[in-house]
Design an enzyme around this catalytic site. Sequence first.
Site, short mmCIF file in Angstrom:
data_model
loop_
_atom_site.label_atom_id
_atom_site.label_comp_id
_atom_site.label_asym_id
_atom_site.label_seq_id
_atom_site.Cartn_x
_atom_site.Cartn_y
_atom_site.Cartn_z
N GLU A 45 0.85 -1.20 0.00
CA GLU A 45 0.00 0.00 0.00
C GLU A 45 0.88 1.24 0.00
O GLU A 45 1.58 1.52 0.97
CB GLU A 45 -0.92 0.00 1.23
CG GLU A 45 -1.80 1.25 1.32
CD GLU A 45 -2.63 1.29 2.59
OE1 GLU A 45 -2.97 2.41 3.03
OE2 GLU A 45 -2.93 0.21 3.16
N ARG A 49 0.69 10.34 0.67
CA ARG A 49 1.08 11.35 1.65
C ARG A 49 2.26 12.19 1.20
O ARG A 49 2.68 13.12 1.89
CB ARG A 49 1.42 10.69 3.00
CG ARG A 49 0.25 9.94 3.61
CD ARG A 49 0.64 9.26 4.90
NE ARG A 49 -0.44 8.47 5.44
CZ ARG A 49 -0.37 7.73 6.55
NH1 ARG A 49 0.76 7.70 7.23
NH2 ARG A 49 -1.41 7.03 6.96
N THR A 73 -4.54 5.99 1.59
CA THR A 73 -4.85 7.36 1.99
C THR A 73 -5.55 8.11 0.86
O THR A 73 -5.27 9.28 0.60
CB THR A 73 -3.58 8.13 2.45
OG1 THR A 73 -2.73 7.25 3.20
CG2 THR A 73 -3.97 9.28 3.36
N LYS A 133 -11.15 -1.90 5.76
CA LYS A 133 -9.98 -1.56 6.57
C LYS A 133 -10.48 -1.04 7.92
O LYS A 133 -11.37 -0.17 7.95
CB LYS A 133 -9.14 -0.50 5.87
CG LYS A 133 -7.94 0.02 6.68
CD LYS A 133 -7.13 1.01 5.86
CE LYS A 133 -5.95 1.55 6.64
NZ LYS A 133 -5.07 2.40 5.81
#
Length: 213
Positions: A45, A49, A73, A133
């Site tokens: 993953e 960011r 994210t 998740k």
Amino acid sequence: MKTKVQTIISYAKLGPVIPVVTINDASKAVPLAEALVEGGLPVVEITLRTGAAMEAIRQIAKAVPKAVVAAGTVINAEQVMAVVDAGAKMIVTPGTTHRMAEVLAEAAIPVMPGCSTPSEALELAQLGFEALKFFPASVFGGTSWLKAINGPLPHLTFCPTGGIDLNSAPDYLTLPNVPCVGGTWVAPSKMIDAGDFDGIVKLAKDAVAKLRG
């Protein structure tokens, strides 16, 4: 949607850990993915960011066919479209608003949406998402939450992420609704920045050996 859920679950079973990675330099992306594949953790993953994240996804998708590159994210519709174009094979969100869930339901690739409460999990399930998740796991009840949610929602599976390490992961992986966990310890940013990919191979192999037995 059912096919996408099955695809997510198949990805979750490829390794006991999904490494959650922050990449500052896209040139490190391919050797990182190769190291994780060698170590037995093919799903990675890449969190959105940093400014290098999208290019990292693009490079892994093109150069490391044995890797399953996930975009993490993801928090808005523009990012959903961008990561699909970059070649991501799945999308992961830290949390999911109702509007975002509607966008994700129409995504061209499978999605593992984030949740932290029973209401959020129930709403996502009603939209067809059954592989979720759980984030941040250690803050919102950890294994106790997952045991409790399995009663009313036994058809859901979760990838708990947030505050999990090699010592706590086994407790999660014994639960019937947890096929894998997410963690940063397998590929720490400092090791990526330093180019210590041999060290990351070792961390991945250690995780597989301990968590798969």
